[in-house]
Design an enzyme around this catalytic site. Sequence first.
Site, short mmCIF file in Angstrom:
data_model
loop_
_atom_site.label_atom_id
_atom_site.label_comp_id
_atom_site.label_asym_id
_atom_site.label_seq_id
_atom_site.Cartn_x
_atom_site.Cartn_y
_atom_site.Cartn_z
N GLY A 1 0.84 -1.19 0.00
CA GLY A 1 0.00 0.00 0.00
C GLY A 1 0.87 1.24 0.00
CD GLN B 1 3.03 5.86 3.24
OE1 GLN B 1 2.14 5.31 2.61
NE2 GLN B 1 3.95 5.18 3.89
CB CYS C 1 4.85 2.16 8.11
SG CYS C 1 4.38 3.72 7.35
CG HIS D 1 -1.05 1.04 7.43
ND1 HIS D 1 -0.14 0.59 8.36
CD2 HIS D 1 -0.34 1.89 6.63
CE1 HIS D 1 1.05 1.13 8.13
NE2 HIS D 1 0.97 1.93 7.07
CD GLU D 2 -1.46 2.35 2.81
OE1 GLU D 2 -1.05 3.52 2.78
OE2 GLU D 2 -0.71 1.38 3.04
CG HIS E 1 -0.20 6.65 5.87
ND1 HIS E 1 0.87 7.13 6.57
CD2 HIS E 1 0.10 5.35 5.58
CE1 HIS E 1 1.78 6.18 6.71
NE2 HIS E 1 1.34 5.08 6.12
#
Length: 170
Positions: A45, A50, A92, A134-135, A138
């Site tokens: 991902g 990021q 990550c 998780h994404e 972010h």
Amino acid sequence: MIRDILIHPDPRLKKPCDPVAEVTAELSQLASDMLETMYEAPGIGLAAPQIGVMKRMIVMDCIKEGPPEPMVLLNPEVTWSSEDLSSYEEGCLSIPDQYAEVKRPAIVKVRWMDLTGAEQERQFEGLWATCVQHEIDHLDGKLFIDYLGPLKRQMITRKMEKLKRELARG
Ligand code: K1U
Ligand code: ZN
């Protein structure tokens, strides 16, 4: 084009991102760059912040074997979460070589806009459910280490500060 991935700590990884208003050629190119960057890392991902782009956009592919299944999600939102939790040892790309168990809802429903501008909704389970949560975190400026106790989080942050000093020295 492969983009540079930001390493924690970085203020851009702690900020909420802005919604995507419309699908443009520039946005499609960004999606392609994000997928290329994710596969090259390698990862399952990647979220736009990021790579320093403060837009609500993520890419994923959690297929371990068989043909790839790249996904691009714009403005993703969790619309339903199971009460059942599942634990997974998360990593990550912005916190290299650090892993920790994180408990999250085992099944989630997510609504998003695709690259044609159409609305989509789908249920995710297993690794896909862990990864999509998780994404989306972010996009809200949240990292998996924010689920850990302060000591473990601080230890990982110090390791990352050291890594960044070493990378800067070359
Ligand atoms: O968002 C990211 O930093 C990407 C991250 C996604 C993720 C991993 C594990 C649990 C939840 C979310 C990664 O892809 S870390 C690398 C990784 O997990 C992996 C790399 C190669 C093969 C298989 C997995
Ligand atoms: Zn991450």
